[in-house]
Design a protein around this motif. Structure first.
Motif, mmCIF file in Angstrom:
data_model
loop_
_atom_site.group_PDB
_atom_site.id
_atom_site.type_symbol
_atom_site.label_atom_id
_atom_site.label_comp_id
_atom_site.label_asym_id
_atom_site.label_seq_id
_atom_site.Cartn_x
_atom_site.Cartn_y
_atom_site.Cartn_z
ATOM 1 N N ASP A 9 0.858 -1.179 0.000
ATOM 2 C CA ASP A 9 0.000 0.000 0.000
ATOM 3 C C ASP A 9 0.893 1.227 0.000
ATOM 4 O O ASP A 9 1.435 1.618 1.045
ATOM 5 C CB ASP A 9 -0.913 0.002 1.227
ATOM 6 C CG ASP A 9 -1.899 1.167 1.210
ATOM 7 O OD1 ASP A 9 -1.705 2.130 0.419
ATOM 8 O OD2 ASP A 9 -2.857 1.127 2.000
ATOM 9 N N THR A 11 0.285 4.266 -0.061
ATOM 10 C CA THR A 11 -0.253 5.473 0.574
ATOM 11 C C THR A 11 0.024 5.540 2.072
ATOM 12 O O THR A 11 -0.152 6.586 2.684
ATOM 13 C CB THR A 11 -1.778 5.574 0.360
ATOM 14 O OG1 THR A 11 -2.432 4.515 1.074
ATOM 15 C CG2 THR A 11 -2.135 5.503 -1.111
ATOM 16 N N GLN A 37 2.954 -2.903 3.571
ATOM 17 C CA GLN A 37 1.499 -2.941 3.696
ATOM 18 C C GLN A 37 0.983 -1.965 4.747
ATOM 19 O O GLN A 37 0.050 -1.223 4.504
ATOM 20 C CB GLN A 37 1.029 -4.353 4.035
ATOM 21 C CG GLN A 37 -0.474 -4.511 4.034
ATOM 22 C CD GLN A 37 -0.905 -5.962 3.999
ATOM 23 O OE1 GLN A 37 -0.150 -6.849 3.636
ATOM 24 N NE2 GLN A 37 -2.134 -6.203 4.385
#
Length: 118
Positions: A9, A11, A37
């Motif tokens: 991920d 972000t 993650q």
């Protein structure tokens, strides 16, 4: 658009400048790794406590990225392979350089080399 592998991920920011568990215990580390993650920052397998690997084992999060200045490689715990060319994760992408390696500088014992995992 290329689909990201499950377990990455880009972000999510890192959990902080150092290993979460070592910071809580006033410990030290050799190198830092960042969970791709959830952003958990843990210490590498050469470090006495090996928190990055332990985090992956407990959570099932498969990928870490180096959290060292000038490094951007990933490690896949499932295949035990290093790879590069993965997505750029949210900043910061490394620990503060003044922190030192091993670090943090003020907590590293003088005999640290005899204490690492090889």
């Amino acid at each position: 658009m290329t689909e990201l592998p499950q377990g990455i991920d880009p972000t999510v920011p890192p959990s902080g400048p150092g290993c979460v568990e070592c910071e809580a215990a006033a410990g030290w580390w050799v190198h830092l790794r960042r969970c791709a993650q959830c952003g958990h920052v843990g210490c590498c397998d050469s470090s006495p406590a090996q928190h990055a690997s332990k985090h992956s084992a407990v959570t099932g999060h498969p990928f870490i990225q180096s959290y060292e200045p000038g490094e951007d490689w990933y490690w896949d715990f499932r295949t035990e392979e290093m790879f590069s060319g993965g997505p750029e994760l949210a900043p910061p992408r490394q620990h503060p350089e003044e922190q030192g390696v091993p670090g943090p500088r003020a907590r590293v014992p003088a005999d640290w080399q005899s204490l690492i995992n090889r």
